[in-house]
Design a protein around this motif. Structure first.
Motif, mmCIF file in Angstrom:
data_model
loop_
_atom_site.group_PDB
_atom_site.id
_atom_site.type_symbol
_atom_site.label_atom_id
_atom_site.label_comp_id
_atom_site.label_asym_id
_atom_site.label_seq_id
_atom_site.Cartn_x
_atom_site.Cartn_y
_atom_site.Cartn_z
ATOM 1 N N HIS A 133 0.788 -1.155 0.004
ATOM 2 C CA HIS A 133 0.219 -0.093 -0.093
ATOM 3 C C HIS A 133 0.913 1.377 0.078
ATOM 4 C CE1 HIS A 133 0.723 -0.973 4.415
ATOM 5 N NE2 HIS A 133 0.732 0.712 4.288
ATOM 6 N N LEU A 134 0.469 2.395 -0.653
ATOM 7 C CA LEU A 134 0.919 3.582 -0.543
ATOM 8 C C LEU A 134 0.639 4.494 0.646
ATOM 9 C CD1 LEU A 134 0.534 4.650 -4.326
ATOM 10 C CD2 LEU A 134 2.621 4.106 -3.503
ATOM 11 N N ILE A 135 1.921 5.122 1.075
ATOM 12 C CA ILE A 135 1.568 6.126 2.195
ATOM 13 C C ILE A 135 1.670 7.492 1.756
ATOM 14 C CG2 ILE A 135 2.191 6.757 4.103
ATOM 15 C CD1 ILE A 135 3.543 3.939 4.880
ATOM 16 N N ILE A 136 0.498 8.130 1.533
ATOM 17 C CA ILE A 136 0.463 9.473 1.010
ATOM 18 C C ILE A 136 0.128 10.602 2.043
ATOM 19 C CG2 ILE A 136 -0.625 10.976 -0.873
ATOM 20 C CD1 ILE A 136 -1.406 8.563 -2.332
ATOM 21 N N PRO A 137 0.771 11.479 2.197
ATOM 22 C CA PRO A 137 0.506 12.509 3.434
ATOM 23 C C PRO A 137 -1.030 12.861 3.238
ATOM 24 C CG PRO A 137 2.621 12.820 2.292
ATOM 25 C CD PRO A 137 1.939 12.042 1.566
ATOM 26 N N LYS A 138 -1.549 13.170 4.408
ATOM 27 C CA LYS A 138 -2.999 13.600 4.407
ATOM 28 C C LYS A 138 -3.021 14.978 4.102
ATOM 29 C CE LYS A 138 -7.102 13.425 7.572
ATOM 30 N NZ LYS A 138 -7.474 13.530 8.853
ATOM 31 N N ASP A 139 -2.351 15.936 4.545
ATOM 32 C CA ASP A 139 -2.810 17.390 4.419
ATOM 33 C C ASP A 139 -1.791 18.098 3.603
ATOM 34 O OD1 ASP A 139 -4.888 17.126 6.225
ATOM 35 O OD2 ASP A 139 -3.624 17.449 8.038
ATOM 36 N N SER A 140 -0.520 17.853 3.469
ATOM 37 C CA SER A 140 0.571 18.580 2.839
ATOM 38 C C SER A 140 1.619 17.687 2.512
ATOM 39 C CB SER A 140 1.142 19.845 3.624
ATOM 40 O OG SER A 140 1.395 19.364 4.928
ATOM 41 N N MET A 141 2.324 18.358 1.319
ATOM 42 C CA MET A 141 3.548 17.653 1.048
ATOM 43 C C MET A 141 4.760 18.046 1.684
ATOM 44 S SD MET A 141 2.676 15.176 -1.073
ATOM 45 C CE MET A 141 4.401 14.816 -1.643
ATOM 46 N N CYS A 142 4.518 19.239 2.179
ATOM 47 C CA CYS A 142 5.751 19.946 2.965
ATOM 48 C C CYS A 142 4.870 20.991 3.770
ATOM 49 C CB CYS A 142 6.791 20.317 2.058
ATOM 50 S SG CYS A 142 6.525 21.832 0.979
ATOM 51 N N ASP A 143 6.062 21.680 4.438
ATOM 52 C CA ASP A 143 5.369 22.995 5.374
ATOM 53 C C ASP A 143 4.491 23.944 4.717
ATOM 54 O OD1 ASP A 143 4.799 24.256 7.700
ATOM 55 O OD2 ASP A 143 6.592 25.385 7.313
ATOM 56 N N LYS A 144 4.826 24.295 3.459
ATOM 57 C CA LYS A 144 3.877 25.440 2.817
ATOM 58 C C LYS A 144 3.128 24.945 1.374
ATOM 59 C CE LYS A 144 5.286 28.765 5.658
ATOM 60 N NZ LYS A 144 4.276 29.088 6.604
ATOM 61 N N VAL A 145 3.234 23.588 1.214
ATOM 62 C CA VAL A 145 2.528 23.246 -0.006
ATOM 63 C C VAL A 145 1.590 22.003 0.330
ATOM 64 C CG1 VAL A 145 2.651 21.815 -2.102
ATOM 65 C CG2 VAL A 145 4.617 23.330 -1.468
ATOM 66 N N GLU A 146 0.083 22.348 0.191
ATOM 67 C CA GLU A 146 -0.984 21.642 0.751
ATOM 68 C C GLU A 146 -1.425 20.675 -0.285
ATOM 69 O OE1 GLU A 146 -3.742 24.506 1.812
ATOM 70 O OE2 GLU A 146 -2.665 25.577 3.418
ATOM 71 N N ILE A 147 -2.080 19.685 0.076
ATOM 72 C CA ILE A 147 -2.664 18.867 -0.574
ATOM 73 C C ILE A 147 -4.092 19.106 -0.812
ATOM 74 C CG2 ILE A 147 -3.328 16.273 -0.792
ATOM 75 C CD1 ILE A 147 -0.800 15.460 0.352
ATOM 76 N N ASP A 152 -3.067 11.284 -9.628
ATOM 77 C CA ASP A 152 -2.830 12.679 -9.555
ATOM 78 C C ASP A 152 -3.191 13.214 -8.103
ATOM 79 O OD1 ASP A 152 -1.635 12.399 -12.121
ATOM 80 O OD2 ASP A 152 -3.457 13.497 -13.131
ATOM 81 N N ILE A 153 -2.089 14.205 -7.606
ATOM 82 C CA ILE A 153 -2.833 14.625 -6.279
ATOM 83 C C ILE A 153 -2.405 16.196 -6.485
ATOM 84 C CG2 ILE A 153 -1.606 15.075 -3.919
ATOM 85 C CD1 ILE A 153 -0.164 12.368 -4.360
ATOM 86 N N ILE A 154 -3.709 16.996 -6.221
ATOM 87 C CA ILE A 154 -3.500 18.344 -6.438
ATOM 88 C C ILE A 154 -3.160 18.957 -5.516
ATOM 89 C CG2 ILE A 154 -5.160 20.056 -7.050
ATOM 90 C CD1 ILE A 154 -5.163 18.007 -9.238
ATOM 91 N N LEU A 155 -2.018 20.086 -5.970
ATOM 92 C CA LEU A 155 -1.306 20.761 -4.723
ATOM 93 C C LEU A 155 -1.566 22.080 -4.802
ATOM 94 C CD1 LEU A 155 2.303 19.048 -5.089
ATOM 95 C CD2 LEU A 155 0.416 18.451 -3.577
ATOM 96 N N GLN A 156 -1.456 23.090 -3.859
ATOM 97 C CA GLN A 156 -1.788 24.416 -3.609
ATOM 98 C C GLN A 156 -1.002 25.062 -2.629
ATOM 99 O OE1 GLN A 156 -5.748 25.384 -2.598
ATOM 100 N NE2 GLN A 156 -5.722 27.125 -3.972
ATOM 101 N N SER A 157 -0.648 26.117 -2.727
ATOM 102 C CA SER A 157 0.336 26.964 -1.813
ATOM 103 C C SER A 157 -0.213 28.447 -1.848
ATOM 104 C CB SER A 157 1.865 26.564 -2.443
ATOM 105 O OG SER A 157 2.464 27.535 -1.165
ATOM 106 N N PHE A 158 0.149 28.956 -0.704
ATOM 107 C CA PHE A 158 -0.379 30.496 -0.422
ATOM 108 C C PHE A 158 0.981 31.200 0.017
ATOM 109 C CE2 PHE A 158 -4.364 28.337 -0.190
ATOM 110 C CZ PHE A 158 -5.108 28.855 -1.251
ATOM 111 N N ASP A 159 2.074 30.675 0.189
ATOM 112 C CA ASP A 159 3.242 31.499 0.307
ATOM 113 C C ASP A 159 4.154 31.228 -0.507
ATOM 114 O OD1 ASP A 159 2.573 32.165 3.477
ATOM 115 O OD2 ASP A 159 2.030 30.034 3.409
ATOM 116 N N SER A 160 4.917 32.419 -0.894
ATOM 117 C CA SER A 160 5.691 32.282 -1.841
ATOM 118 C C SER A 160 7.298 31.691 -1.265
ATOM 119 C CB SER A 160 6.059 33.621 -2.543
ATOM 120 O OG SER A 160 6.406 34.362 -1.537
ATOM 121 N N GLY A 161 8.051 31.054 -2.166
ATOM 122 C CA GLY A 161 9.174 30.404 -1.924
ATOM 123 C C GLY A 161 9.477 29.284 -2.685
#
Length: 333
Positions: free
Chosen positions: A57-71, A92-101
Motif C-alpha cells: 500500500h502507498l503512504i500519501i501524506p494527509k494534508d501537505s507535501m511539506c510545510d507550505k505546500v498543501e494537498i 494525480d495529487i492536486i497541490l496548492q500553496s499560499f506562501d511564496s518560496g
C-alpha cells in the motif's frame, strides 16, 4: 577455455541481478512545471510499478507535501496490469500553496511486508502575486436593498416544513374540537333540532313537574323553585322579559305594564307570593295551596299563549265564486 567460461558466468550474474532489480517496486513523482503562482493549483503525478501484492500500500501524506505546500484533493487512482504479475498505478495529487518560496517536498512511500520504497523528492518554486501599488483599491460595495416579502421574514424551518406544520395544526385542532364535542355530548353531524315554541315547552315542563309529585314526598321548596323557573323561562321566550334576573316584585311590575300579561297577572302574583313564602319564610303550604299554585301557573300560560293566525281559505273562496257563476241565469239574446 577458462576465459570464455568466466565471461559467460559474469553475463549470467549480471542478467540475474538485473532481473531481480526489475522485480523491486518503483515509486516516481513528477510535475508538469516546477513553478507555481501563489494561490493556483498544480497536479503532482504519482506512478507506481510493483509486483501485484494485496499487502502492499502507498503512504500519501494527509494534508501537505511539506510545510507550505498543501494537498487540496486526491484524484482517483488508475491501475493497469502489466503482465508477469506486475501492476502499474497512476494517480494525480492536486497541490496548492499560499506562501511564496522554494519548497522541497517530502517523498511518498510504498510499503510491502517489511520493505519500504521511497519516491524521488521534487522541488517546487512558488511565485508571489504581483500587486500594482499605484492602482486604486476600492472598498466593498454597500449592501444592496432588495424587495422582501412576508415569507422572507419567516424562519427557515417554517418555510421548509410549512405545509407539514399546517397539516399538524389542522389535525390537532380537529382532534381538540372532536374531544370538546364528545365531552359535551354534542354530535356535529346530528340534524339541528327544531326549536320548541315557548308555550309548548312550558306546558310540557309543567306536566312533567306534576307527574313527579314532589309535594307528596315533602319536597315543596324544590317544587316551587322549578315552578317559578318554568314561568320565568316562559316569559323570556314568549315576551322577551328577562325574568331569570328579576325579583318577584320586578316581575309583577313588568307583567302589569304588558298588555298581553296584564289580564292574567293575578295568577302569576298568586304563584310568586306562595313560592316566596315557601322558599324564604320556610312556610309549609297545604296540599290545596300546592294545587292552587300549579293551576294558576297553568292558567297563566294558557291565557298568554299566542293566538292562532286566521288562515285564508283562498281555495274555498274560489270554489264559492265558481258556484255563484253557475247558479246565475245566462242571458240569451
Amino acid at each position: 577455455m577458462l576465459r570464455p567460461l568466466r565471461i559467460l558466468l559474469i553475463c549470467l550474474t549480471a542478467l540475474l541481478g538485473t532481473s531481480a532489480f526489475a522485480q523491486n517496486p518503483s515509486v516516481k513523482l513528477s510535475l508538469d512545471s516546477a513553478f507555481l503562482l501563489m494561490g493556483r493549483t498544480t497536479p503532482l503525478h504519482l506512478e507506481l510499478v510493483a509486483p501485484e501484492n494485496p499487502e502492499g500500500h502507498l503512504i500519501i501524506p494527509k494534508d501537505s507535501m511539506c510545510d507550505k505546500v498543501e494537498i487540496l484533493k486526491l484524484l482517483k487512482a488508475d491501475t493497469t496490469q502489466l503482465g508477469n504479475g506486475r501492476i502499474e498505478v497512476k494517480q494525480d495529487i492536486i497541490l496548492q500553496s499560499f506562501d511564496s518560496g522554494v519548497y522541497r517536498m517530502n517523498p511518498i512511500m510504498y510499503v510491502v511486508n517489511n520493505d519500504t520504497f521511497r519516491s524521488n523528492r521534487l522541488v517546487l518554486k512558488v511565485y508571489p502575486v504581483e500587486v500594482d501599488s499605484l492602482e486604486t483599491i476600492h472598498d466593498y460595495a454597500d449592501v444592496a436593498d432588495i424587495d422582501r416579502s412576508f415569507i422572507d421574514y419567516l424562519p427557515d424551518f417554517v418555510v421548509n416544513y410549512g405545509l407539514w406544520i399546517l397539516a399538524v395544526i389542522i389535525v390537532l385542532g380537529g382532534g381538540a374540537y372532536a374531544y370538546y364535542l364528545l365531552r359535551n355530548r354534542k354530535n356535529p353531524f346530528a340534524p339541528v333540532a327544531k326549536p320548541v315554541p315557548p308555550y309548548e315547552k312550558a306546558v310540557d315542563e309543567l306536566n312533567r313537574l306534576q307527574s313527579e309529585k314532589l309535594c307528596e314526598s315533602g319536597r315543596e321548596k324544590e317544587f316551587y323553585t322549578r315552578l317559578t323557573d318554568i314561568l320565568r323561562i316562559y316569559l323570556q321566550g314568549r315576551f322577551g322579559i328577562n325574568a331569570m334576573e328579576m325579583t318577584s316584585t320586578q316581575i309583577r311590575n313588568t307583567i302589569n305594564t304588558n298588555e298581553e300579561t296584564r289580564l292574567s297577572k293575578e295568577n302569576m302574583e298568586r304563584v310568586l307570593e306562595t313560592a316566596d313564602f315557601v322558599k324564604f319564610a320556610k312556610v309549609r303550604p297545604l296540599p290545596d295551596d300546592n294545587i292552587r299554585a300549579f293551576n294558576s301557573a297553568m292558567q297563566f300560560v294558557e291565557d298568554t299563549k299566542p293566538k292562532p293566525e286566521p288562515a285564508e281559505d283562498s281555495a274555498g273562496d274560489a270554489a264559492d265564486d265558481n258556484k255563484n257563476d253557475k247558479t246565475q241565469p245566462k242571458n240569451h239574446n
